[in-house]
Design a protein around this motif. Structure first.
Motif, PDB file in Angstrom:
ATOM      1  N   ILE A   1       1.034  -1.055   0.109  1.00  0.00           N
ATOM      2  CA  ILE A   1       0.158   0.087  -0.142  1.00  0.00           C
ATOM      3  C   ILE A   1       1.008   1.323   0.050  1.00  0.00           C
ATOM      4  CG2 ILE A   1      -1.748   1.208   1.260  1.00  0.00           C
ATOM      5  CD1 ILE A   1      -2.569  -1.426   2.565  1.00  0.00           C
ATOM      6  N   LEU A   2       0.815   1.944  -1.118  1.00  0.00           N
ATOM      7  CA  LEU A   2       1.750   3.054  -1.333  1.00  0.00           C
ATOM      8  C   LEU A   2       1.056   4.285  -1.182  1.00  0.00           C
ATOM      9  CD1 LEU A   2       3.883   1.617  -4.262  1.00  0.00           C
ATOM     10  CD2 LEU A   2       4.328   1.483  -1.606  1.00  0.00           C
ATOM     11  N   HIS A   3       1.553   5.340  -0.690  1.00  0.00           N
ATOM     12  CA  HIS A   3       1.069   6.724  -0.683  1.00  0.00           C
ATOM     13  C   HIS A   3       1.818   7.596  -1.666  1.00  0.00           C
ATOM     14  CE1 HIS A   3       0.784  10.753   1.777  1.00  0.00           C
ATOM     15  NE2 HIS A   3      -0.298  10.793   0.916  1.00  0.00           N
ATOM     16  N   ARG A   4       1.054   7.176  -2.895  1.00  0.00           N
ATOM     17  CA  ARG A   4       1.695   7.813  -4.171  1.00  0.00           C
ATOM     18  C   ARG A   4       0.850   8.269  -5.109  1.00  0.00           C
ATOM     19  NH1 ARG A   4       6.619   5.025  -5.790  1.00  0.00           N
ATOM     20  NH2 ARG A   4       6.328   6.517  -7.820  1.00  0.00           N
ATOM     21  N   ASP A   5       1.241   8.865  -6.136  1.00  0.00           N
ATOM     22  CA  ASP A   5       0.555   9.400  -7.225  1.00  0.00           C
ATOM     23  C   ASP A   5       0.480   8.425  -8.188  1.00  0.00           C
ATOM     24  OD1 ASP A   5       0.437  10.733 -10.265  1.00  0.00           O
ATOM     25  OD2 ASP A   5      -0.590  12.128  -8.788  1.00  0.00           O
ATOM     26  N   SER A   6      -0.896   7.945  -8.513  1.00  0.00           N
ATOM     27  CA  SER A   6      -1.162   6.746  -9.282  1.00  0.00           C
ATOM     28  C   SER A   6      -0.514   6.934 -10.701  1.00  0.00           C
ATOM     29  CB  SER A   6      -2.518   6.398  -9.398  1.00  0.00           C
ATOM     30  OG  SER A   6      -3.196   6.024  -8.096  1.00  0.00           O
ATOM     31  N   LEU A   7      -0.702   7.838 -11.437  1.00  0.00           N
ATOM     32  CA  LEU A   7      -0.500   8.051 -12.531  1.00  0.00           C
ATOM     33  C   LEU A   7       0.932   7.986 -12.859  1.00  0.00           C
ATOM     34  CD1 LEU A   7      -1.149   8.677 -15.815  1.00  0.00           C
ATOM     35  CD2 LEU A   7      -1.162  11.017 -15.167  1.00  0.00           C
ATOM     36  N   GLU A   8       1.805   8.939 -11.929  1.00  0.00           N
ATOM     37  CA  GLU A   8       3.124   9.084 -11.783  1.00  0.00           C
ATOM     38  C   GLU A   8       3.976   7.740 -11.651  1.00  0.00           C
ATOM     39  OE1 GLU A   8       4.981  11.645 -12.672  1.00  0.00           O
ATOM     40  OE2 GLU A   8       3.164  12.562 -13.310  1.00  0.00           O
ATOM     41  N   PHE A   9       3.296   6.788 -10.986  1.00  0.00           N
ATOM     42  CA  PHE A   9       3.827   5.597 -10.402  1.00  0.00           C
ATOM     43  C   PHE A   9       3.710   4.763 -11.717  1.00  0.00           C
ATOM     44  CE2 PHE A   9       2.998   1.095  -9.503  1.00  0.00           C
ATOM     45  CZ  PHE A   9       3.970   0.942  -8.440  1.00  0.00           C
ATOM     46  N   LEU A  10       2.378   4.894 -12.419  1.00  0.00           N
ATOM     47  CA  LEU A  10       2.194   3.761 -13.550  1.00  0.00           C
ATOM     48  C   LEU A  10       3.210   4.261 -14.744  1.00  0.00           C
ATOM     49  CD1 LEU A  10       0.116   1.764 -14.378  1.00  0.00           C
ATOM     50  CD2 LEU A  10      -1.209   3.624 -15.423  1.00  0.00           C
ATOM     51  N   LYS A  11       3.340   5.719 -14.844  1.00  0.00           N
ATOM     52  CA  LYS A  11       4.412   5.889 -15.705  1.00  0.00           C
ATOM     53  C   LYS A  11       5.823   5.283 -15.800  1.00  0.00           C
ATOM     54  CE  LYS A  11       2.250  10.307 -17.256  1.00  0.00           C
ATOM     55  NZ  LYS A  11       2.517  11.917 -17.278  1.00  0.00           N
ATOM     56  N   GLN A  12       6.109   5.005 -14.417  1.00  0.00           N
ATOM     57  CA  GLN A  12       7.510   4.441 -14.092  1.00  0.00           C
ATOM     58  C   GLN A  12       7.535   3.147 -14.192  1.00  0.00           C
ATOM     59  OE1 GLN A  12       8.296   5.964 -10.086  1.00  0.00           O
ATOM     60  NE2 GLN A  12       8.019   8.147 -10.764  1.00  0.00           N
ATOM     61  N   GLN A  13       6.268   2.382 -14.447  1.00  0.00           N
ATOM     62  CA  GLN A  13       6.314   1.081 -14.631  1.00  0.00           C
ATOM     63  C   GLN A  13       6.931   0.531 -16.211  1.00  0.00           C
ATOM     64  OE1 GLN A  13       5.844  -0.652 -11.776  1.00  0.00           O
ATOM     65  NE2 GLN A  13       5.861   1.593 -11.317  1.00  0.00           N
ATOM     66  N   ALA A  14       7.559  -0.894 -16.063  1.00  0.00           N
ATOM     67  CA  ALA A  14       8.106  -1.277 -17.463  1.00  0.00           C
ATOM     68  C   ALA A  14       6.753  -1.805 -18.371  1.00  0.00           C
ATOM     69  CB  ALA A  14       8.917  -2.512 -16.885  1.00  0.00           C
ATOM     70  N   ASP A  15       7.029  -1.756 -19.565  1.00  0.00           N
ATOM     71  CA  ASP A  15       5.976  -2.343 -20.274  1.00  0.00           C
ATOM     72  C   ASP A  15       5.675  -3.718 -20.016  1.00  0.00           C
ATOM     73  OD1 ASP A  15       6.524  -0.071 -21.749  1.00  0.00           O
ATOM     74  OD2 ASP A  15       7.289  -1.092 -23.519  1.00  0.00           O
ATOM     75  N   ARG A  16       4.368  -4.152 -19.999  1.00  0.00           N
ATOM     76  CA  ARG A  16       3.782  -5.386 -19.677  1.00  0.00           C
ATOM     77  C   ARG A  16       4.211  -5.976 -18.415  1.00  0.00           C
ATOM     78  NH1 ARG A  16       3.457  -8.645 -25.364  1.00  0.00           N
ATOM     79  NH2 ARG A  16       1.580  -9.566 -24.354  1.00  0.00           N
ATOM     80  N   SER A  17       4.385  -5.417 -17.683  1.00  0.00           N
ATOM     81  CA  SER A  17       4.806  -5.711 -16.188  1.00  0.00           C
ATOM     82  C   SER A  17       3.821  -5.943 -15.076  1.00  0.00           C
ATOM     83  CB  SER A  17       5.769  -4.849 -15.561  1.00  0.00           C
ATOM     84  OG  SER A  17       5.117  -3.546 -15.539  1.00  0.00           O
TER      85      SER A  17
END
Length: 216
Positions: free
Chosen positions: A124-140
Motif C-alpha cells: 500500500i503506497l502513498h503515491r500519485d497513481s499516474l506518476e507511478f504507472l508511468k515509471q512501470q516497465a512495459d507489460r509488467s
C-alpha cells in the motif's frame, strides 16, 4: 474476440446541489480468504467505492481465483478492488492512493484483514497513481484497476493509455476501467485502439469496461 454486456438498473436518488453523495460507512469483500470481511469507508469528496454488485460481476468475469496475477489498484480509495484481488490469491497487489487520510484508512483496514493472511504480497503506497504507472516497465502487470474521481476526465484518459502499455493480460486479467455514465463506451475504447472492451456494464451513474488486448 468475446463481448459481454450488462445493465444493472438501480434507482438513483437525486444529489443535493453542491454536495457529493455520501458513501456507505462499510463495504464488504465478496469472495476469497477475506469473504464477508468489512472495510471502513471515509466520507471524502470524490471517494466512490465500487459497489458490491459491480465487484461481484467484475470478479465473475475475471474468475474466482487470481493465482499468479500481478495487480495494480490505481486511485485505490477504499481499496475494495485491490483487497478483493488479494483475497482471491493474486500473486501481488499494489494499492496506490495519494490522499493522506485515505491512505491511512487503507493501512488500518489492511491491518485488520491480516488476522487471516493471504498467500500473495500486498503493498500500500502513498503515491500519485499516474506518476507511478508511468515509471512501470512495459507489460509488467497482469490486472490493472482504474477508478479515479469521475470529475478527473483527463486523469482517467492518461491512466488508461499508460495502463495499455503496462498491462500483459496473456495469462489472464486485463484492464478494468470505471467511468461516468456521461461518457460513451466508444469514446473510451478509442483511447486504447489495441484493446477491446469485451465485458461492459452500466450501473446507475457509472459505466465500466474490462479491456482485453487484441494481441492475443
Amino acid at each position: 474476440m468475446w463481448s459481454w454486456e450488462l445493465k444493472i438498473n438501480k434507482p438513483v436518488k437525486p444529489a443535493t446541489p453542491g454536495k457529493h453523495s455520501e458513501p456507505p460507512q462499510k463495504i464488504r469483500i465478496i469472495g476469497g480468504v477475506w469473504r464477508s470481511r468489512l472495510l471502513s469507508v471515509l466520507d471524502l469528496s470524490g471517494l466512490r467505492p465500487t459497489t458490491d454488485r459491480v465487484r461481484e460481476t467484475l470478479f465473475n468475469w475475471l474468475g474466482q481465483d487470481l493465482v499468479g496475477l500481478k495487480c495494480l489498484d490505481l486511485f485505490a480509495g477504499t481499496g475494495a478492488l485491490g483487497f478483493e484481488a488479494a483475497s482471491r490469491h493474486a500473486h501481488s497487489v499494489t494499492l496506490l492512493e495519494k490522499d493522506k487520510k485515505a491512505h491511512a484508512k487503507l493501512l488500518a483496514n489492511f491491518a485488520l484483514l491480516q488476522s487471516s493472511p493471504t498467500p500473495g504480497a500486498v503493498e500500500i503506497l502513498h503515491r500519485d497513481s499516474l506518476e507511478f504507472l508511468k515509471q512501470q516497465a512495459d507489460r509488467s502487470s497482469n490486472l490493472i484497476f482504474i477508478d479515479p474521481p469521475f470529475q478527473e476526465e483527463g486523469l482517467f484518459n492518461q491512466a488508461l493509455i499508460e495502463a495499455a502499455r503496462v498491462c500483459d493480460d496473456s495469462a489472464g486479467g486485463g484492464i478494468y476501467a470505471e467511468f461516468p455514465a456521461s461518457r460513451s463506451r466508444e469514446e473510451i475504447e478509442a483511447l486504447v485502439p489495441d484493446w477491446h472492451c469485451g465485458k461492459y456494464l452500466e450501473a446507475g451513474q457509472a459505466k465500466a469496461c474490462l479491456f482485453r488486448s487484441k494481441r492475443g
